[in-house]
Design an enzyme around this catalytic site. Structure first.
Site, mmCIF file in Angstrom:
data_model
loop_
_atom_site.group_PDB
_atom_site.id
_atom_site.type_symbol
_atom_site.label_atom_id
_atom_site.label_comp_id
_atom_site.label_asym_id
_atom_site.label_seq_id
_atom_site.Cartn_x
_atom_site.Cartn_y
_atom_site.Cartn_z
ATOM 1 C CB CYS A 179 -0.958 -0.047 1.191
ATOM 2 S SG CYS A 179 -2.340 1.106 1.023
ATOM 3 C CG HIS B 216 -3.360 -3.555 3.450
ATOM 4 N ND1 HIS B 216 -2.375 -2.962 4.191
ATOM 5 C CD2 HIS B 216 -3.989 -2.558 2.793
ATOM 6 C CE1 HIS B 216 -2.399 -1.645 3.992
ATOM 7 N NE2 HIS B 216 -3.366 -1.380 3.149
ATOM 8 C CD GLU C 56 -0.841 -5.622 6.118
ATOM 9 O OE1 GLU C 56 -0.538 -6.168 5.042
ATOM 10 O OE2 GLU C 56 -1.149 -4.412 6.195
#
Lengths: 224, 86
Positions: free
Chosen positions: A86, A194, A196
């Site tokens: 990002c 993302h 994660e």
């Protein structure tokens, strides 16, 4: 034991999520302040999401001149895995480690939603544990995620197998539905989604673990 | 000598400009139907020391190119370079 350096700028806000997701995979990591200038103890670097330096001027524009960046650039050039997620992707384009730029989303909206992605190549530090054509779903969370580059650069990205993931339903106007790209060597990757934030089956989606497990596998010297 | 320079940074044609579009919508809804485009951009005012006007212009251009603008998305223009007493 290989260890990952997670770079923190003022305004970075995903560093702990990345560290937690890596820990779930048994990968050690440490936070590294942007004013530091030594990455020699890490076998990989992640620039996580957030708003480095408040996104003032443009996302990544000021972060690109932080002290740690010259060290990241030399890591990248010597084959060390470097992943920008990002805001980290925006930093990598501003730093010239990846071509093109992230412009504002087409339409007038900040977008925060799960997005279906297609893996294009396994020749990258984020996709070695996946297969071309695999579909995964990862959340996106951005206003400037609309990837753009000139047509010559796009042709080079395609010819050199540098497009890592594409959106199935392009949410932000990115050219050629691009969600993630790599450098020519495949050891530097920028991705808007993302991984994660999709790293726990308990929370509904662990597709991101495949991406981070690929990154972890690339930490072994010579794995790429 | 002290100089003051104004640097204007505008998005290239074709680059997504949601701020410009939103402002255009507001302009039109205020009744100014004759307006067909609004481009948003940034303006920077720099105060600097330089030997002469040419070297001031060189430094400002270099800063605009390296930091103030991204050549993939934006064009910049250095304007109003004047000697300053402030």
């Amino acid at each position: 034991m290989s260890k990952v350096g997670i770079v923190v700028f003022p305004g970075t806000n995903c560093e702990h999520d990345v560290a937690r997701a890596l820990a779930n995979l048994g990968v050690q990591s440490e936070l590294v302040w942007h004013g530091d200038s030594d990455l020699s103890s890490y076998s990989g670097v992640i620039i996580p999401g957030g708003f480095a330096h408040g996104d003032y001027l443009r996302p990544g524009a000021i972060a690109r001149f932080s002290k740690i960046m010259s060290e990241i650039i030399s890591c990248a050039n010597s084959g060390v895995p470097v992943l920008g997620i990002c805001n980290g992707f925006q930093v990598l384009t501003e730093a010239g480690l990846l071509p093109g730029a992230l412009q504002k989303n087409s339409g007038l909206r900040f977008i925060c939603q799960p997005e279906a992605l297609e893996v294009v190549t396994t020749r990258s530090i984020t996709t070695s544990q996946l297969s071309p054509g695999d579909r995964i779903t990862l959340p996106i969370n951005h206003f400037e995620g609309n990837y753009t580059c000139d047509s010559q650069t796009l042709n080079l990205l395609i010819d050199n197998d540098q497009i890592v993931m594409r959106y199935i339903d392009n949410p932000n106007g990115s050219i050629d539905n691009i969600a993630a790209i790599s450098n020519k060597g495949g050891n530097v990757v920028g991705m808007m989604p993302h991984p994660e934030r999709a790293s726990s089956a308990l929370l509904g989606n662990s597709d991101g673990l495949k991406v981070l497990a690929s990154f972890a596998a690339s930490l072994v010297v010579g794995a790429l | 000598m002290k100089y003051e320079a104004v640097v204007e940074v505008l998005l290239k044609d074709g680059v997504s400009d949601p701020e410009g579009v939103a402002i255009l919508d507001a302009v039109v809804s205020l009744g100014y139907g004759s307006v067909s485009k609004v481009a948003s951009g940034k303006l920077f005012r720099l105060l600097l020391q330089a030997e002469d006007e040419n070297s001031a212009a060189d430094v400002v251009s270099e800063i605009a190119e390296r930091l103030l603008s991204n050549p993939v998305l934006e064009d910049f223009r250095v304007r109003d370079l004047v000697s300053s007493n402030s």
